[in-house]
Design a protein around this motif. Structure first.
Motif, PDB file in Angstrom:
ATOM      1  N   MET A   1       0.860  -1.182   0.000  1.00 38.27           N
ATOM      2  CA  MET A   1       0.000   0.000   0.000  1.00 38.27           C
ATOM      3  C   MET A   1       0.898   1.235   0.000  1.00 38.27           C
ATOM      4  O   MET A   1       1.804   1.351   0.837  1.00 38.27           O
ATOM      5  CB  MET A   1      -0.917   0.032   1.227  1.00 38.27           C
ATOM      6  CG  MET A   1      -1.719   1.325   1.381  1.00 38.27           C
ATOM      7  SD  MET A   1      -2.613   1.424   2.967  1.00 38.27           S
ATOM      8  CE  MET A   1      -3.919   0.223   2.689  1.00 38.27           C
ATOM      9  N   LEU A   2       0.663   2.166  -0.935  1.00 36.60           N
ATOM     10  CA  LEU A   2       1.394   3.428  -0.971  1.00 36.60           C
ATOM     11  C   LEU A   2       0.497   4.528  -0.421  1.00 36.60           C
ATOM     12  O   LEU A   2      -0.680   4.635  -0.800  1.00 36.60           O
ATOM     13  CB  LEU A   2       1.809   3.759  -2.401  1.00 36.60           C
ATOM     14  CG  LEU A   2       2.682   2.728  -3.126  1.00 36.60           C
ATOM     15  CD1 LEU A   2       3.015   3.209  -4.533  1.00 36.60           C
ATOM     16  CD2 LEU A   2       3.959   2.449  -2.345  1.00 36.60           C
ATOM     17  N   VAL A   3       1.055   5.349   0.474  1.00 38.70           N
ATOM     18  CA  VAL A   3       0.289   6.420   1.128  1.00 38.70           C
ATOM     19  C   VAL A   3       1.047   7.724   0.928  1.00 38.70           C
ATOM     20  O   VAL A   3       2.257   7.792   1.192  1.00 38.70           O
ATOM     21  CB  VAL A   3       0.113   6.135   2.637  1.00 38.70           C
ATOM     22  CG1 VAL A   3      -0.778   7.191   3.279  1.00 38.70           C
ATOM     23  CG2 VAL A   3      -0.462   4.732   2.866  1.00 38.70           C
ATOM     24  N   GLY A   4       0.356   8.771   0.459  1.00 39.96           N
ATOM     25  CA  GLY A   4       1.056  10.031   0.219  1.00 39.96           C
ATOM     26  C   GLY A   4       0.203  11.244   0.491  1.00 39.96           C
ATOM     27  O   GLY A   4      -1.007  11.242   0.274  1.00 39.96           O
ATOM     28  N   HIS A   5       0.864  12.305   0.953  1.00 41.38           N
ATOM     29  CA  HIS A   5       0.208  13.584   1.202  1.00 41.38           C
ATOM     30  C   HIS A   5       0.647  14.587   0.152  1.00 41.38           C
ATOM     31  O   HIS A   5       1.845  14.709  -0.148  1.00 41.38           O
ATOM     32  CB  HIS A   5       0.583  14.101   2.597  1.00 41.38           C
ATOM     33  CG  HIS A   5       0.089  15.495   2.890  1.00 41.38           C
ATOM     34  ND1 HIS A   5       0.937  16.525   3.264  1.00 41.38           N
ATOM     35  CD2 HIS A   5      -1.159  16.022   2.854  1.00 41.38           C
ATOM     36  CE1 HIS A   5       0.231  17.620   3.460  1.00 41.38           C
ATOM     37  NE2 HIS A   5      -1.043  17.352   3.221  1.00 41.38           N
ATOM     38  N   SER A   6      -0.301  15.292  -0.461  1.00 40.59           N
ATOM     39  CA  SER A   6      -0.002  16.364  -1.394  1.00 40.59           C
ATOM     40  C   SER A   6       0.848  15.835  -2.556  1.00 40.59           C
ATOM     41  O   SER A   6       0.437  14.926  -3.275  1.00 40.59           O
ATOM     42  CB  SER A   6       0.684  17.505  -0.636  1.00 40.59           C
ATOM     43  OG  SER A   6       0.764  18.678  -1.411  1.00 40.59           O
ATOM     44  N   GLU A   7       2.043  16.380  -2.743  1.00 37.69           N
ATOM     45  CA  GLU A   7       2.952  15.889  -3.764  1.00 37.69           C
ATOM     46  C   GLU A   7       3.222  14.394  -3.595  1.00 37.69           C
ATOM     47  O   GLU A   7       3.330  13.640  -4.578  1.00 37.69           O
ATOM     48  CB  GLU A   7       4.270  16.657  -3.683  1.00 37.69           C
ATOM     49  CG  GLU A   7       5.361  16.157  -4.622  1.00 37.69           C
ATOM     50  CD  GLU A   7       6.684  16.852  -4.340  1.00 37.69           C
ATOM     51  OE1 GLU A   7       7.209  17.509  -5.249  1.00 37.69           O
ATOM     52  OE2 GLU A   7       7.184  16.743  -3.192  1.00 37.69           O
ATOM     53  N   GLY A   8       3.317  13.949  -2.343  1.00 38.06           N
ATOM     54  CA  GLY A   8       3.564  12.534  -2.078  1.00 38.06           C
ATOM     55  C   GLY A   8       2.467  11.642  -2.620  1.00 38.06           C
ATOM     56  O   GLY A   8       2.724  10.513  -3.050  1.00 38.06           O
ATOM     57  N   GLY A   9       1.215  12.130  -2.620  1.00 43.93           N
ATOM     58  CA  GLY A   9       0.123  11.353  -3.194  1.00 43.93           C
ATOM     59  C   GLY A   9       0.243  11.234  -4.698  1.00 43.93           C
ATOM     60  O   GLY A   9      -0.048  10.182  -5.282  1.00 43.93           O
ATOM     61  N   MET A  10       0.667  12.333  -5.362  1.00 46.62           N
ATOM     62  CA  MET A  10       0.874  12.274  -6.810  1.00 46.62           C
ATOM     63  C   MET A  10       1.966  11.260  -7.146  1.00 46.62           C
ATOM     64  O   MET A  10       1.831  10.467  -8.093  1.00 46.62           O
ATOM     65  CB  MET A  10       1.259  13.657  -7.355  1.00 46.62           C
ATOM     66  CG  MET A  10       0.161  14.696  -7.246  1.00 46.62           C
ATOM     67  SD  MET A  10       0.574  16.196  -8.183  1.00 46.62           S
ATOM     68  CE  MET A  10       1.898  16.881  -7.192  1.00 46.62           C
ATOM     69  N   VAL A  11       3.050  11.282  -6.365  1.00 42.98           N
ATOM     70  CA  VAL A  11       4.146  10.346  -6.593  1.00 42.98           C
ATOM     71  C   VAL A  11       3.699   8.913  -6.295  1.00 42.98           C
ATOM     72  O   VAL A  11       4.090   7.966  -6.986  1.00 42.98           O
ATOM     73  CB  VAL A  11       5.370  10.732  -5.750  1.00 42.98           C
ATOM     74  CG1 VAL A  11       6.449   9.666  -5.821  1.00 42.98           C
ATOM     75  CG2 VAL A  11       5.919  12.083  -6.195  1.00 42.98           C
ATOM     76  N   ALA A  12       2.839   8.745  -5.287  1.00 42.32           N
ATOM     77  CA  ALA A  12       2.325   7.411  -4.968  1.00 42.32           C
ATOM     78  C   ALA A  12       1.572   6.819  -6.157  1.00 42.32           C
ATOM     79  O   ALA A  12       1.697   5.631  -6.464  1.00 42.32           O
ATOM     80  CB  ALA A  12       1.422   7.479  -3.740  1.00 42.32           C
ATOM     81  N   VAL A  13       0.792   7.647  -6.848  1.00 38.33           N
ATOM     82  CA  VAL A  13       0.014   7.161  -7.988  1.00 38.33           C
ATOM     83  C   VAL A  13       0.926   6.736  -9.134  1.00 38.33           C
ATOM     84  O   VAL A  13       0.761   5.652  -9.707  1.00 38.33           O
ATOM     85  CB  VAL A  13      -0.991   8.240  -8.450  1.00 38.33           C
ATOM     86  CG1 VAL A  13      -1.620   7.865  -9.794  1.00 38.33           C
ATOM     87  CG2 VAL A  13      -2.091   8.420  -7.404  1.00 38.33           C
TER      88      VAL A  13
END
Length: 431
Positions: A294-306
């Motif tokens: 499971m990848l979890v990201g906030h803000s920019e981190g969410g874009m990178v997770a996708v």
């Protein structure tokens, strides 16, 4: 600090789009069916052409003087079987027509869906602009501070940004700029393990996942991420990777992986050096190709997770099953994910950041978007994990919505761990 977040005792209702309870035209299935009809059409018409040759075959024609009645009967029956109503040629032409009709229907569904999303943003934008302008005008009259006025306008309705972004053509400009800005390559530096607070406890619920992400986000190292190896009852494993957001606003070359270069590339779906670093960290932490991740990201981190999930699954490098984003603009990229990857996108209705891509998240069975109004009314506070998204996660967790429940039930193994080892890394950019 992320470890000090306290859950709001009163969950609020949420708005949900997409997921198992959403609506979507499965145009891929129409395309597959169309190709099958096209294949049958080709086979039928090819066979018909071959069989037509027997009508003028020398041996058949030579038999006519000896048995004119039989020859005529053979010719008539073959012509009827080939060119008559429901004959082989008719079947081939009908299948070819169905091929074209199904392809046209699939294209129409896609066009209508695209137009509907575009009109949704345009119409809502036109409605939202006056409200935002009124709020900004009132704040400007009260404070005479343009920055405070801009913040008030955005906080009144962040969705107005969708309209502004589209009108200015920013995604196209960002796509062009991201193609020429040097991104370097990402390197994962190990920082040891963390057993403090949420990092030292296996998660039991959605708010625990967001709590650990908040703790990593508070790390003093820019580009800090962690890889959590969760041991299940019976010895199985699950892996959660936490990817933090923007810390640097530099548009130029920098070792800080969270800079604007990463934002621009990830916003339009390009692979990034940040993604390379995340994949490297997973490898160094001992994540196996058959581990569920499971990848979890906030803000920019969410874009990178996708984008990381997309590329990891396509290449077979890692088996990513779930992605959770908080305050991330993924409307232009979530649709690129394989359907085997389930996405839960948490969005604060007061947060401007999820609107920076100028488009709503796709309504797909594997993409669930949960929205509730949290935060403190400031641009920073409405985007914060501590003051906003921990509570959005609480609202989602308490929701009885079918799409949300489906995601959480599917992710249940990630919440059943008996032990966790949290490996921490700093991802840096090298040129």
């Amino acid at each position: 600090m992320g470890a000090q977040v306290r859950a709001d005792p009163a969950p609020r209702p949420v708005d949900v789009t997409g997921g198992a309870g959403g609506f979507e035209a499965h145009t891929e299935e129409l395309d597959v069916l169309a190709r099958r009809f096209g294949g049958v059409a080709g086979d039928c018409l090819g066979s018909s052409m071959t069989l037509h040759g027997y009508l003028v075959d020398g041996a058949v024609t030579a038999s006519a003087p000896f048995d004119p009645v039989g020859w005529a009967q053979f010719e008539a029956e073959l012509v009827g079987a080939l060119d008559g109503l429901h004959g082989l040629s008719w079947v081939g032409l009908r299948c070819g027509a169905l091929d074209g009709e199904l392809r046209a229907a699939a294209a129409a569904y896609r066009a209508v869906d695209h137009l509907g999303r575009a009109l949704h943003d345009e119409v809502l934008g036109l409605v939202r602009v006056p409200r935002a302008l009124v709020a900004a005008g009132r704040e400007l009259a009260r404070t005479h501070d343009p920055l405070a006025a801009a913040q008030a306008g955005i906080a009144a309705d962040p969705g107005v940004v969708d309209h502004v972004v589209d009108q200015l053509g920013l995604p196209a400009l960002i796509a062009g700029a991201s193609a020429v800005l040097p991104d370097g390559h990402g390197v994962a530096r190990p920082l040891g393990t963390d057993a403090v607070g949420p990092a030292g406890r296996p998660p039991r619920r959605l708010t625990d996942v967001v709590g650990d992400l908040a703790q990593r986000n508070d790390d003093t190292h820019d580009g800090a991420i962690d890889v959590r190896i969760i041991t299940l009852p019976g010895g199985g494993r699950r892996v959660i990777v936490d990817i933090t957001g923007t810390k640097s606003w530099s548009p130029g070359p920098t070792s800080d992986i969270t800079s604007l270069t990463t934002n621009g590339r990830a916003l339009v779906g390009r692979s990034t050096a940040y993604e390379q670093g995340v994949l490297s960290a997973m490898h160094r932490a001992g994540v196996r190709p058959d581990d569920d991740v499971m990848l979890v990201g906030h803000s920019e981190g969410g874009m990178v997770a996708v984008t990381t999930a997309r590329d990891a699954v396509r290449t077979g490098r890692f088996h990513v099953t779930h992605v959770i984003t908080a305050g991330s603009p993924i409307g232009r990229t979530a649709g690129e994910l394989p359907r085997s990857v389930k996405v839960l996108a948490l969005e604060n209705a007061r947060d401007v950041v999820p609107h920076l891509d100028g488009t709503a998240n796709p309504d797909r069975p594997n993409v669930t978007t949960v929205t509730s109004a949290r935060g403190d009314g400031t641009v920073e506070g409405d985007h914060s994990l501590d003051t906003a998204y921990h509570r959005v996660a609480l609202d989602a967790q308490a929701s009885g919505n079918a799409s949300v429940r489906d995601f959480l039930v599917g992710a249940d193994d990630y919440f059943r761990g008996t032990h966790v080892t949290t490996h921490v890394y700093q991802v840096v950019r090298h040129y």
